[in-house]
Design an enzyme around this catalytic site. Structure first.
Site, PDB file in Angstrom:
ATOM      1  CG  PHE A  16      -0.396  -5.815   4.072  1.00  0.00           C
ATOM      2  CD1 PHE A  16      -0.973  -5.096   5.097  1.00  0.00           C
ATOM      3  CD2 PHE A  16      -1.201  -6.684   3.360  1.00  0.00           C
ATOM      4  CE1 PHE A  16      -2.316  -5.224   5.412  1.00  0.00           C
ATOM      5  CE2 PHE A  16      -2.552  -6.834   3.657  1.00  0.00           C
ATOM      6  CZ  PHE A  16      -3.109  -6.104   4.688  1.00  0.00           C
ATOM      7  CE  LYS A  27      -5.828   4.005   2.040  1.00  0.00           C
ATOM      8  NZ  LYS A  27      -4.901   5.137   2.265  1.00  0.00           N
ATOM      9  CG  HIS A  77      -2.297   4.332   5.271  1.00  0.00           C
ATOM     10  ND1 HIS A  77      -2.134   4.186   3.904  1.00  0.00           N
ATOM     11  CD2 HIS A  77      -2.427   3.073   5.765  1.00  0.00           C
ATOM     12  CE1 HIS A  77      -2.157   2.893   3.593  1.00  0.00           C
ATOM     13  NE2 HIS A  77      -2.337   2.205   4.708  1.00  0.00           N
ATOM     14  CD  GLU A 119      -2.474   7.691   9.266  1.00  0.00           C
ATOM     15  OE1 GLU A 119      -1.977   8.464   8.414  1.00  0.00           O
ATOM     16  OE2 GLU A 119      -3.410   6.906   8.999  1.00  0.00           O
ATOM     17  CG  HIS A 171      -6.449   0.685   0.960  1.00  0.00           C
ATOM     18  ND1 HIS A 171      -5.477   1.271   0.165  1.00  0.00           N
ATOM     19  CD2 HIS A 171      -5.773   0.123   2.011  1.00  0.00           C
ATOM     20  CE1 HIS A 171      -4.301   1.082   0.706  1.00  0.00           C
ATOM     21  NE2 HIS A 171      -4.444   0.389   1.823  1.00  0.00           N
ATOM     22  CB  CYS A 200      -0.941  -0.010   1.192  1.00  0.00           C
ATOM     23  SG  CYS A 200      -1.872  -1.552   1.331  1.00  0.00           S
TER      24      CYS A 200
END
Length: 412
Positions: free
Chosen positions: A398, A334, A302, A313, A339, A162
């Site tokens: 990830f 998002k 994010h 975050e 996403h 990502c």
């Protein structure tokens, strides 16, 4: 080192093809999440996603060539063509040796891989397409874009889940700073709505299962968030040295001034509990740009809508910005488009630049019940008129790979 600016944007998003449909959807706080149409998902725990539904590759590329491209490459080609035109490069020659392509993706040609695996199982190896490998490999989108434009400069594909397109833009930034090119087409592309990909993410329990209310499924920082929503699409940005942009009188969206990246070195999917990797990436971007935390107006988070990511975050932002964190405008786009995996960072940087250019900060929609651990200003539910001169865009992938980009209005 060379200063670097953004002079073009091209977009294929779940809100539409082109920058204006994308921006209009964000400004209106409109969700693009619907029941999945790409295949029958009735047997899946998650049956919703944020698909691109109005895309015809032949609007951009020859039909025969389009058939030899995976959907993620088709998206990248369209976004690159739109960005090239938006930057005015179709009207002004750029030396092809000085034109590069740096793209990111998380999964590459996933649909081609699944289709040809099925052919192999059902019909045998002799029936596998000779185009299988050059359609499936992750670097092929950058290769095809280079072929389209005759770009003989640096050509690179970044695969960091990502964070991929954010890393790609950061690496393009470095090439331009060092003088390895004058113009680079950069960003990311993803097209992962396939039965196997959805099954994999579902089995991880990473996805929202709010199937009865798809438009409310992506709800970053909300106390009732239950997972992210898969999206697809592509965004390509034209990065250019400031000297090149000035020579040709190009319109500038903003200046890219900082790039920071790090690793959590902790877990294959879960973020590090204290947010140290995210903290390092943000701090490095600020240091790279020579910017104090108090100078930042906006963070495009994010913000995936997963329980752990949003809380950690938020914690990381507080550690980086201190008391100024409470004054920051923070939003997750998002919440509206889902996403976009490896393409997410590029799309979000584009949203950040447009917010800066147009004086309107996109909202975090579906923010209905505050989470006590997520207590910052997430621009809830409605876009906000505000002046943004310096902004940060975050991407965390990830594998614990983190990347952040820092942009500001062009300072003479």
């Amino acid at each position: 080192m060379n200063r670097v600016v953004i002079t073009g944007l091209g977009m294929v998003s779940p809100l539409g093809v082109g920058v204006e449909p994308f921006w209009q959807g964000l400004a209106e706080g409109r969700s693009a999440v619907r029941e999945i149409q790409a295949f029958d998902a009735s047997q899946y725990a998650t049956r919703i996603g944020s698909e691109v539904t109005d895309f015809d590759p032949t609007d951009f590329i020859d039909r025969k060539e389009a058939k030899r491209m995976d959907r993620f490459t088709q998206f990248a080609m369209a976004a690159a063509i739109l960005a090239y035109h938006d930057a005015g490069l179709d009207k002004q020659a750029v030396h092809k040796d000085e034109l590069g392509v740096v793209l990111g993706t998380g999964c590459g040609g996933m649909s081609t891989l699944e289709q040809q695996a099925q052919v192999m199982l059902e019909k045998g190896p002799g029936r596998v397409s000779p185009f299988f490998v050059p359609m499936m490999i992750s670097n092929i989108a950058a290769g095809q874009v280079a072929i389209q434009f005759g770009a003989r400069g640096p050509n690179l594909t970044v695969v960091t889940a990502c964070a991929a397109s954010t890393n790609a833009i950061g690496e393009a930034f470095r090439y331009l700073q060092r003088g390895n090119a004058q113009v680079i087409m950069t960003g990311g592309s993803e097209a992962s709505f396939t039965p196997l990909a959805l099954a994999g993410f579902s089995s991880m329990r990473a996805l929202s299962t709010r199937n009865d209310e798809p438009e409310k499924a992506s709800r970053p920082f909300d106390n009732n968030r239950d997972g992210f929503v898969m999206g697809e699409g592509s965004c390509v940005l034209i990065l250019e040295t400031l000297a090149s942009a000035r020579r040709r009188g190009a319109r500038v969206y903003g200046e890219l001034i900082g790039y920071g990246c790090s690793a959590d070195a902790y877990h294959i999917t879960a973020p590090e509990p204290e947010g140290q990797g995210a903290v390092l990436a943000m701090q490095r971007a600020l240091q790279d740009g020579g910017v104090e935390p108090e100078e930042v107006d906006y963070v495009n988070a994010h913000g995936t809508s997963t329980p752990f990511n949003d809380r950690i975050e938020t914690m990381a932002i507080k550690k980086v910005f201190g008391d100024h964190a409470a004054k920051l405008m923070i939003s997750s786009t998002k919440s509206m488009i889902g996403h976009l995996l490896g393409a997410g960072g590029a799309v979000e940087l584009a949203a950040t630049l447009l917010a800066m250019q147009r004086g309107l900060v996109p909202p975090t929609i579906n923010y209905e019940q505050p989470d006590p651990d997520c207590d910052l200003d997430y621009v809830p539910n409605k876009a906000r008129r505000a002046r943004v001169t310096t902004a940060l865009s975050n991407s965390f992938g990830f594998g614990g790979q983190n990347a952040c980009l820092l942009v500001r209005s062009l300072a003479e």
